[in-house]
Design a protein around this motif. Structure first.
Motif, PDB file in Angstrom:
ATOM      1  N   GLY A 299      38.211 -50.112  16.985  1.00 32.01           N
ATOM      2  CA  GLY A 299      39.179 -50.982  17.638  1.00 32.01           C
ATOM      3  C   GLY A 299      39.436 -50.641  19.090  1.00 32.01           C
ATOM      4  N   GLY A 300      38.868 -49.530  19.577  1.00 30.69           N
ATOM      5  CA  GLY A 300      39.010 -49.173  20.978  1.00 30.69           C
ATOM      6  C   GLY A 300      40.444 -48.920  21.398  1.00 30.69           C
ATOM      7  N   GLN A 301      41.231 -48.224  20.550  1.00 31.42           N
ATOM      8  CA  GLN A 301      42.660 -48.075  20.814  1.00 31.42           C
ATOM      9  C   GLN A 301      43.051 -46.742  21.455  1.00 31.42           C
ATOM     10  N   GLY A 302      42.120 -45.790  21.566  1.00 28.86           N
ATOM     11  CA  GLY A 302      42.468 -44.448  21.995  1.00 28.86           C
ATOM     12  C   GLY A 302      43.054 -44.365  23.389  1.00 28.86           C
ATOM     13  N   MET A 303      42.262 -44.678  24.418  1.00 33.95           N
ATOM     14  CA  MET A 303      42.745 -44.606  25.791  1.00 33.95           C
ATOM     15  C   MET A 303      43.935 -45.532  25.987  1.00 33.95           C
ATOM     16  N   ASN A 304      43.919 -46.688  25.352  1.00 33.90           N
ATOM     17  CA  ASN A 304      45.001 -47.645  25.509  1.00 33.90           C
ATOM     18  C   ASN A 304      46.328 -47.089  25.002  1.00 33.90           C
ATOM     19  N   THR A 305      46.299 -46.441  23.845  1.00 35.25           N
ATOM     20  CA  THR A 305      47.533 -45.880  23.295  1.00 35.25           C
ATOM     21  C   THR A 305      48.078 -44.789  24.201  1.00 35.25           C
ATOM     22  N   GLY A 306      47.190 -43.948  24.763  1.00 32.02           N
ATOM     23  CA  GLY A 306      47.638 -42.908  25.677  1.00 32.02           C
ATOM     24  C   GLY A 306      48.262 -43.467  26.939  1.00 32.02           C
ATOM     25  N   LEU A 307      47.663 -44.505  27.508  1.00 32.73           N
ATOM     26  CA  LEU A 307      48.229 -45.121  28.711  1.00 32.73           C
ATOM     27  C   LEU A 307      49.585 -45.742  28.410  1.00 32.73           C
ATOM     28  N   GLN A 308      49.735 -46.309  27.224  1.00 37.23           N
ATOM     29  CA  GLN A 308      51.026 -46.884  26.849  1.00 37.23           C
ATOM     30  C   GLN A 308      52.064 -45.790  26.603  1.00 37.23           C
ATOM     31  N   ASP A 309      51.642 -44.630  26.077  1.00 42.57           N
ATOM     32  CA  ASP A 309      52.544 -43.474  25.995  1.00 42.57           C
ATOM     33  C   ASP A 309      53.078 -43.126  27.383  1.00 42.57           C
ATOM     34  N   ALA A 310      52.175 -43.019  28.346  1.00 48.92           N
ATOM     35  CA  ALA A 310      52.552 -42.618  29.704  1.00 48.92           C
ATOM     36  C   ALA A 310      53.522 -43.607  30.320  1.00 48.92           C
ATOM     37  N   ALA A 311      53.278 -44.901  30.101  1.00 51.29           N
ATOM     38  CA  ALA A 311      54.162 -45.921  30.666  1.00 51.29           C
ATOM     39  C   ALA A 311      55.557 -45.839  30.060  1.00 51.29           C
ATOM     40  N   ASN A 312      55.648 -45.471  28.789  1.00 53.99           N
ATOM     41  CA  ASN A 312      56.950 -45.322  28.137  1.00 53.99           C
ATOM     42  C   ASN A 312      57.690 -44.095  28.647  1.00 53.99           C
ATOM     43  N   LEU A 313      56.992 -42.980  28.755  1.00 53.19           N
ATOM     44  CA  LEU A 313      57.634 -41.722  29.153  1.00 53.19           C
ATOM     45  C   LEU A 313      57.943 -41.677  30.643  1.00 53.19           C
ATOM     46  N   GLY A 314      57.082 -42.263  31.474  1.00 51.33           N
ATOM     47  CA  GLY A 314      57.192 -42.085  32.912  1.00 51.33           C
ATOM     48  C   GLY A 314      58.523 -42.502  33.494  1.00 51.33           C
ATOM     49  N   TRP A 315      58.976 -43.725  33.188  1.00 51.19           N
ATOM     50  CA  TRP A 315      60.223 -44.199  33.801  1.00 51.19           C
ATOM     51  C   TRP A 315      61.430 -43.436  33.278  1.00 51.19           C
ATOM     52  N   LYS A 316      61.366 -43.012  32.011  1.00 55.11           N
ATOM     53  CA  LYS A 316      62.475 -42.246  31.439  1.00 55.11           C
ATOM     54  C   LYS A 316      62.572 -40.872  32.090  1.00 55.11           C
ATOM     55  N   LEU A 317      61.422 -40.217  32.236  1.00 53.61           N
ATOM     56  CA  LEU A 317      61.402 -38.904  32.857  1.00 53.61           C
ATOM     57  C   LEU A 317      61.833 -38.993  34.318  1.00 53.61           C
ATOM     58  N   ALA A 318      61.420 -40.059  35.004  1.00 52.60           N
ATOM     59  CA  ALA A 318      61.801 -40.230  36.401  1.00 52.60           C
ATOM     60  C   ALA A 318      63.305 -40.403  36.541  1.00 52.60           C
ATOM     61  N   ARG A 319      63.919 -41.189  35.667  1.00 52.51           N
ATOM     62  CA  ARG A 319      65.366 -41.413  35.770  1.00 52.51           C
ATOM     63  C   ARG A 319      66.156 -40.154  35.456  1.00 52.51           C
TER      64      ARG A 319
END
Length: 489
Positions: A299-319
């Motif tokens: 299903g080609g989900q590996g890199m995609n799931t990791g990038l979506q992890d980063a997008a979720n964590l990034g703004w929270k960690l920044a705030r």
């Protein structure tokens, strides 16, 4: 070796160390640096992007997140769109009806994604330290001390407020905080090869499983193709050398021909695991991408799931790092992303098990699933939503509006712009009814205020990662102010 910041802060702003410069770490570092958070990226490799990538597709949800960073168009220009995702046998899923601007797969090698993300992170001011390996860490109430071995003769220690491990399946960060990685090897002795083909496949992505063999072929775009293959009867250790004849034989078994493979520039062998860390946060340390979860490539989900992890964590960690939100916000990273990781393990594992079905009952189940997905619209939409990432919803407080926690599509706004354009810069976006007078207009620091293009009466507060933080039908000014105060402080 000098410290990033001895106290873990710089001019009152807390600092972050990201360990690992793959796609997940690069997106996260770029988001943090763009938000003004001092970030250092540690990478064991020497400087330069490796082209020995296993990932070859970007799904719709990932492309939406990249569009919100003004990166998707560059990648669309070098990748090739594919409107159907073939899983195995006769089972393929059409993507042209996806409710997304990106109603397709984008086929391109992982290193092309890394190039774009690396350039963004560097331009935003992220500090990269190559040939630098984490050897351990300790954390206390004020920060994390990261012990490293790098180009200098002596080991050193870096200090930061937070550390994020994006350092892959064999994560040194995960090991340093003592987290287990339960799971098992699902497929052993998978072969990889980068080859030229004398005959071009009919499809951009070629994949199938027949009997005891599976094969996948995808183009690099430079005249070479990546071949991934597996044969049930060939279970040998990862270190055993791969011969081109073995790759050809597996491909012939699975696809009916080997396409005249020649001139292999690289070959290797690996095993595919299903594993997930029980926690994505331990104090001031976080895990994302393959450091937190690994699964089969189906299903080609590996890199995609990791990038979506980063997008979720990034703004929270920044705030939180900037002092704009309480530490409790960081707990929602695990509560939102851990269930998604578990779901990906189930879906990718289910695909590969059905693809390699051997028993009569398993093959019958595969046939039933193919029929259901071909004929039952809701089932097809549910599976497509899982694989592409657009179907996930995050937990919402009891009594919330039905949109809360859902992904918000890239809607057109009254000023002619799109939501993804308004999200650029890591802002929240308040979309208000036309007749409403919001508490502010235009750009107000972490908030952009826009109006619906139509007559919709819903007020919608969109998080920087494109999910609805709050919604209400025709709320008064006080209700809007209370929502903004609750989510932006």
């Amino acid at each position: 070796m000098s410290s990033t910041a001895e106290s873990g802060t710089t001019r009152g702003t807390r600092t972050v160390i990201v360990v690992g410069a793959g796609p997940t770490g690069l997106l996260l570092a770029g988001d943090l640096a763009a938000a003004g958070i001092p970030v250092t990226v540690l990478e064991k490799r020497g400087e330069g992007i490796s082209n020995l990538s296993r990932a070859f597709v970007l799904h719709a949800r990932t492309l939406e997140l990249l569009d919100a960073r003004a990166l998707a168009d560059d990648l669309e220009a070098v990748g090739r769109p594919l409107e159907r995702l073939r899983l195995f046998g006769k089972l393929s899923i059409g993507l042209d009806t996806l409710p997304s601007r990106f109603n397709h797969l984008l086929v391109l090698p992982q290193y092309e994604v890394e190039k774009v993300l690396h350039r963004r992170a560097v331009d935003a001011g992220a500090d990269f330290r190559y040939e630098t390996e984490l050897t351990g860490l300790t954390q206390d109430a004020d920060g994390v001390s990261v012990h490293v071995r790098g180009p200098a003769a002596d080991p050193g220690t870096l200090r930061a407020s937070y550390v994020v491990g994006t350092d892959g399946m064999r994560s040194a960060v995960r090991e340093a905080v003592g987290l287990p990685f339960p799971g098992r090897s699902v497929i052993k002795s998978v072969v990889l090869a980068d080859v030229r083909l004398a005959e071009q496949p009919e499809s951009l992505l070629t994949v199938d499983a027949v009997g005891d063999a599976f094969a996948f072929i995808a183009p690099f775009g430079d005249g070479y193709h990546r071949v991934i293959g597996w044969h049930r009867g060939r279970a040998v250790p990862d270190h055993e050398e791969v011969a081109l004849d073995e790759v050809k034989e597996i491909t012939r078994r699975a696809l009916g021909r080997d396409f005249g493979m020649y001139d292999a520039r690289w070959m290797s062998r690996f095993h595919s695991d299903e594993r997930q860390a029980p926690a994505y946060r331990v104090g001031r340390v976080f895990l994302a991408g393959d450091a937190a979860h690994v699964h089969t490539p189906a299903g080609g989900q590996g890199m995609n799931t990791g990038l979506q992890d980063a997008a979720n964590l990034g703004w929270k960690l920044a705030r939180v790092a900037a002092g704009h939100a309480a530490d409790a916000l960081l707990d929602t990273y695990h509560s939102e992303r851990h269930p998604v990781g578990a779901s990906v393990l189930r879906s990718s594992g289910g695909i590969v098990r059905l693809a390699m079905a051997k028993t009569p009952w398993a093959r019958a189940a595969r046939g039933v699933l193919t029929t259901v997905l071909d004929t039952v619209g809701p089932a097809r939409r549910a599976v497509t939503g899982r694989i592409t990432g657009i179907g996930y919803r995050y937990p919402a407080p009891r009594g919330s509006h039905r949109l809360t926690g859902r992904r918000v599509p890239d809607v057109r706004l009254a000023d002619g712009s799109r939501l993804h354009e308004a999200l650029r810069g890591g802002r929240f976006v308040l979309i208000a009814p036309k007749a409403a007078t919001p508490p502010a207009a235009g750009e107000t620091g972490p908030l952009a205020v826009r109006h619906w293009a139509g007559d919709r009466r819903t007020a919608l507060l969109v998080r920087p990662d494109g999910y609805a933080a709050w919604a209400a039908e025709a709320p008064g000014p006080d209700a809007v102010r209370e929502a903004l105060q609750a989510h932006l402080g």
